[in-house]
Design a protein around this motif. Structure first.
Motif, PDB file in Angstrom:
ATOM      1  N   ALA A 125     -49.955  47.311  68.366  1.00  0.00           N
ATOM      2  CA  ALA A 125     -50.389  46.075  69.026  1.00  0.00           C
ATOM      3  C   ALA A 125     -50.999  46.379  70.391  1.00  0.00           C
ATOM      4  O   ALA A 125     -52.038  45.804  70.753  1.00  0.00           O
ATOM      5  CB  ALA A 125     -49.217  45.114  69.167  1.00  0.00           C
ATOM      6  N   TYR A 126     -50.381  47.280  71.147  1.00  0.00           N
ATOM      7  CA  TYR A 126     -50.923  47.633  72.454  1.00  0.00           C
ATOM      8  C   TYR A 126     -52.266  48.354  72.331  1.00  0.00           C
ATOM      9  O   TYR A 126     -53.172  48.130  73.133  1.00  0.00           O
ATOM     10  CB  TYR A 126     -49.936  48.490  73.255  1.00  0.00           C
ATOM     11  CG  TYR A 126     -48.909  47.673  73.989  1.00  0.00           C
ATOM     12  CD1 TYR A 126     -49.269  46.851  75.041  1.00  0.00           C
ATOM     13  CD2 TYR A 126     -47.568  47.713  73.632  1.00  0.00           C
ATOM     14  CE1 TYR A 126     -48.329  46.089  75.719  1.00  0.00           C
ATOM     15  CE2 TYR A 126     -46.621  46.961  74.301  1.00  0.00           C
ATOM     16  CZ  TYR A 126     -47.009  46.149  75.342  1.00  0.00           C
ATOM     17  OH  TYR A 126     -46.083  45.393  76.014  1.00  0.00           O
ATOM     18  N   THR A 127     -52.411  49.212  71.324  1.00  0.00           N
ATOM     19  CA  THR A 127     -53.679  49.909  71.127  1.00  0.00           C
ATOM     20  C   THR A 127     -54.778  48.919  70.757  1.00  0.00           C
ATOM     21  O   THR A 127     -55.883  48.975  71.306  1.00  0.00           O
ATOM     22  CB  THR A 127     -53.547  50.992  70.028  1.00  0.00           C
ATOM     23  OG1 THR A 127     -52.568  51.944  70.452  1.00  0.00           O
ATOM     24  CG2 THR A 127     -54.865  51.700  69.781  1.00  0.00           C
ATOM     25  N   ALA A 128     -54.492  48.008  69.845  1.00  0.00           N
ATOM     26  CA  ALA A 128     -55.489  47.012  69.442  1.00  0.00           C
ATOM     27  C   ALA A 128     -55.868  46.121  70.624  1.00  0.00           C
ATOM     28  O   ALA A 128     -57.055  45.845  70.847  1.00  0.00           O
ATOM     29  CB  ALA A 128     -54.943  46.162  68.294  1.00  0.00           C
ATOM     30  N   PHE A 129     -54.871  45.672  71.386  1.00  0.00           N
ATOM     31  CA  PHE A 129     -55.147  44.827  72.542  1.00  0.00           C
ATOM     32  C   PHE A 129     -55.983  45.581  73.572  1.00  0.00           C
ATOM     33  O   PHE A 129     -56.971  45.054  74.094  1.00  0.00           O
ATOM     34  CB  PHE A 129     -53.837  44.341  73.168  1.00  0.00           C
ATOM     35  CG  PHE A 129     -54.045  43.367  74.285  1.00  0.00           C
ATOM     36  CD1 PHE A 129     -54.295  42.030  74.021  1.00  0.00           C
ATOM     37  CD2 PHE A 129     -53.998  43.778  75.605  1.00  0.00           C
ATOM     38  CE1 PHE A 129     -54.500  41.124  75.043  1.00  0.00           C
ATOM     39  CE2 PHE A 129     -54.191  42.885  76.639  1.00  0.00           C
ATOM     40  CZ  PHE A 129     -54.444  41.548  76.368  1.00  0.00           C
ATOM     41  N   GLY A 130     -55.601  46.807  73.859  1.00  0.00           N
ATOM     42  CA  GLY A 130     -56.332  47.604  74.847  1.00  0.00           C
ATOM     43  C   GLY A 130     -57.759  47.908  74.415  1.00  0.00           C
ATOM     44  O   GLY A 130     -58.691  47.849  75.220  1.00  0.00           O
ATOM     45  N   ALA A 131     -57.955  48.214  73.131  1.00  0.00           N
ATOM     46  CA  ALA A 131     -59.301  48.511  72.628  1.00  0.00           C
ATOM     47  C   ALA A 131     -60.186  47.265  72.693  1.00  0.00           C
ATOM     48  O   ALA A 131     -61.348  47.332  73.116  1.00  0.00           O
ATOM     49  CB  ALA A 131     -59.233  49.042  71.204  1.00  0.00           C
ATOM     50  N   ALA A 132     -59.647  46.124  72.289  1.00  0.00           N
ATOM     51  CA  ALA A 132     -60.417  44.876  72.342  1.00  0.00           C
ATOM     52  C   ALA A 132     -60.757  44.516  73.782  1.00  0.00           C
ATOM     53  O   ALA A 132     -61.889  44.123  74.089  1.00  0.00           O
ATOM     54  CB  ALA A 132     -59.634  43.748  71.683  1.00  0.00           C
ATOM     55  N   THR A 133     -59.785  44.673  74.670  1.00  0.00           N
ATOM     56  CA  THR A 133     -60.007  44.364  76.081  1.00  0.00           C
ATOM     57  C   THR A 133     -61.070  45.275  76.675  1.00  0.00           C
ATOM     58  O   THR A 133     -61.975  44.810  77.370  1.00  0.00           O
ATOM     59  CB  THR A 133     -58.687  44.522  76.860  1.00  0.00           C
ATOM     60  OG1 THR A 133     -57.753  43.604  76.326  1.00  0.00           O
ATOM     61  CG2 THR A 133     -58.864  44.269  78.323  1.00  0.00           C
ATOM     62  N   LEU A 134     -60.972  46.552  76.395  1.00  0.00           N
ATOM     63  CA  LEU A 134     -61.949  47.499  76.916  1.00  0.00           C
ATOM     64  C   LEU A 134     -63.337  47.191  76.373  1.00  0.00           C
ATOM     65  O   LEU A 134     -64.328  47.218  77.113  1.00  0.00           O
ATOM     66  CB  LEU A 134     -61.544  48.932  76.559  1.00  0.00           C
ATOM     67  CG  LEU A 134     -62.416  50.048  77.109  1.00  0.00           C
ATOM     68  CD1 LEU A 134     -62.486  49.995  78.629  1.00  0.00           C
ATOM     69  CD2 LEU A 134     -61.877  51.386  76.660  1.00  0.00           C
TER      70      LEU A 134
END
Length: 169
Positions: A125-134
């Motif tokens: 979840a953190y990886t997906a959130f971080g990738a989308a945010t970036l």
């Protein structure tokens, strides 16, 4: 993508130093209040800071030397058509995702080991959130605006986590 990535790094450094850091903290707290989650980080009293110290604290808490080095070293991944950009976003997103919950971790009083276990449990979840945010932050001109919307999203996510933890089992 490489040029966008480089410009993003410069724009985010300047905007976080003078505007976004404080705004993100205030947004996070406002979302907590709106959602009825009573969890607000309060800085220890008696600590007054000069403007320069405030800017340094805001930048250093969100932009680490390790993070900037990782970002710069991974920028050439964008030269690989399509797959490179995805790898770049996932690689940097895995590290950037948890930084949006820094305020939550502070409010909960989590120690580094506890925080790491919390993040590891939710790594996908953190990886997906971080990738989308970036990815959203790389959009020219409106990238800093997306940082604020991502902060609101992270705060809502933290509120959901907090509410689930408080539910009787």
């Amino acid at each position: 993508m490489l040029v966008l990535g480089e410009s993003y790094a410069v724009i985010m450094f300047v905007s976080k130093a003078f505007f976004l850091g404080r705004a993100q903290d205030q947004l996070f707290n406002a979302v907590f209040r709106q959602e009825g989650v009573n969890l607000v980080y309060v800085e220890p009293k008696g600590k007054s800071r000069s403007f320069a110290q405030s800017v340094y604290k805001g930048v250093s808490s969100r932009l680490s030397k390790e993070g900037m080095l990782r970002y710069i070293v991974s920028l050439p991944l964008n030269l690989v058509p399509m797959v490179g950009t995805v790898l770049f976003l996932l690689y940097n997103g895995s590290k950037a995702g948890p930084t949006f919950h820094t305020r939550y971790f502070q409010a909960k009083g989590m120690l580094p080991a506890t925080r790491q276990a919390f993040v590891d449990k939710r790594k996908g979840a953190y990886t997906a959130f971080g990738a989308a945010t970036l990815g959203l932050n790389l959009v020219p001109v409106v990238g800093p605006l997306f940082t604020l919307t991502s902060t609101v999203g992270a705060a809502l996510w933290a509120c959901d986590i907090e509410k689930k933890e408080r539910e009787p089992k």
